[in-house]
Design an enzyme around this catalytic site. Sequence first.
Site, PDB file in Angstrom:
ATOM      1  N   CYS A  11       0.866  -1.185   0.000  1.00 37.68           N
ATOM      2  CA  CYS A  11       0.000   0.000   0.000  1.00 37.68           C
ATOM      3  C   CYS A  11       0.900   1.232   0.000  1.00 37.68           C
ATOM      4  O   CYS A  11       2.062   1.149  -0.427  1.00 37.68           O
ATOM      5  CB  CYS A  11      -0.969  -0.025   1.183  1.00 37.68           C
ATOM      6  N   ARG A  17      -3.279  -0.722   5.392  1.00 37.58           N
ATOM      7  CA  ARG A  17      -3.878  -1.768   4.558  1.00 37.58           C
ATOM      8  C   ARG A  17      -2.963  -2.973   4.328  1.00 37.58           C
ATOM      9  O   ARG A  17      -3.388  -4.119   4.507  1.00 37.58           O
ATOM     10  CB  ARG A  17      -4.290  -1.171   3.199  1.00 37.58           C
ATOM     11  N   SER A  18      -1.715  -2.740   3.910  1.00 42.39           N
ATOM     12  CA  SER A  18      -0.883  -3.907   3.552  1.00 42.39           C
ATOM     13  C   SER A  18      -0.434  -4.745   4.749  1.00 42.39           C
ATOM     14  O   SER A  18      -0.411  -5.978   4.634  1.00 42.39           O
ATOM     15  CB  SER A  18       0.295  -3.517   2.652  1.00 42.39           C
TER      16      SER A  18
HETATM   17  P1  4NP Z   1      -1.700   2.760   4.234  1.00 39.00           P
HETATM   18  O1  4NP Z   1      -2.316   4.103   4.869  1.00 39.00           O
HETATM   19  O2  4NP Z   1      -1.183   3.133   2.856  1.00 39.00           O
HETATM   20  O3  4NP Z   1      -2.875   1.852   4.153  1.00 39.00           O
HETATM   21  O4  4NP Z   1      -0.609   2.308   5.164  1.00 39.00           O
HETATM   22  C1  4NP Z   1      -1.594   5.296   4.947  1.00 39.00           C
HETATM   23  C2  4NP Z   1      -0.687   5.485   5.948  1.00 39.00           C
HETATM   24  C3  4NP Z   1       0.020   6.676   6.028  1.00 39.00           C
HETATM   25  C4  4NP Z   1      -0.195   7.657   5.087  1.00 39.00           C
HETATM   26  C5  4NP Z   1      -1.088   7.465   4.073  1.00 39.00           C
HETATM   27  C6  4NP Z   1      -1.791   6.271   3.995  1.00 39.00           C
HETATM   28  N1  4NP Z   1       0.512   8.868   5.171  1.00 39.00           N
HETATM   29  O5  4NP Z   1       0.272   9.754   4.352  1.00 39.00           O
HETATM   30  O6  4NP Z   1       1.352   9.043   6.077  1.00 39.00           O
END
Ligand code: 4NP
Length: 161
Positions: A11, A17-18
């Site tokens: 992700c 998610r991942s």
């Molecule tokens: P992930 O969610 O891609 O599902 O791990 C996110 C975690 C952090 C951020 C964006 C999405 N961020 O912008 O820090």
Amino acid sequence: MKTTTRLLFVCLGNICRSPAAEGVMRHLVENEGLGDRIECDSAGTYGGHAGELPDSRMRRAAAARGYDLTHRSRQIRAGDFDRFDMILTMDDSNYERVHRLAPSIEAAAKIHRMTSFCRSHPGADHVPDPYYEGAAGFEHVLDLLEDACGGLLESLRAAAG
Ligand code: 4NP
């Protein structure tokens, strides 16, 4: 199924998610007695959370369903295309970024959309980023991932004959 099939879930931040996909799939694989045949890991296209445990909201929602998420965030790297057999991305942005990193056509063929394995969410075309969402967003992510992981295992079994 060949000796070991290695799966990498990807992700953006590798904190929501991942790592949840990794935890759900590992749980399923272990329950089916396939822990020595299918290995699971996860990574992010963005490395800003490297070394962190999954987001506490994701860990809490996952723990309520029996998944213990202990992965430490890391960024995807070129060597992952050699090490893993399938790379499963959560949304179009992840899919496109991972494609740009693929060193060859053979490597690019390992990249799949996670939702393409969903069986009971037929319209789903991505696992939405829950980071700026409330608790329902995390539950929806887990619903999609449980569905997709079940479909993915079925597909691996079918391929193994
Ligand atoms: P992930 O969610 O891609 O599902 O791990 C996110 C975690 C952090 C951020 C964006 C999405 N961020 O912008 O820090």
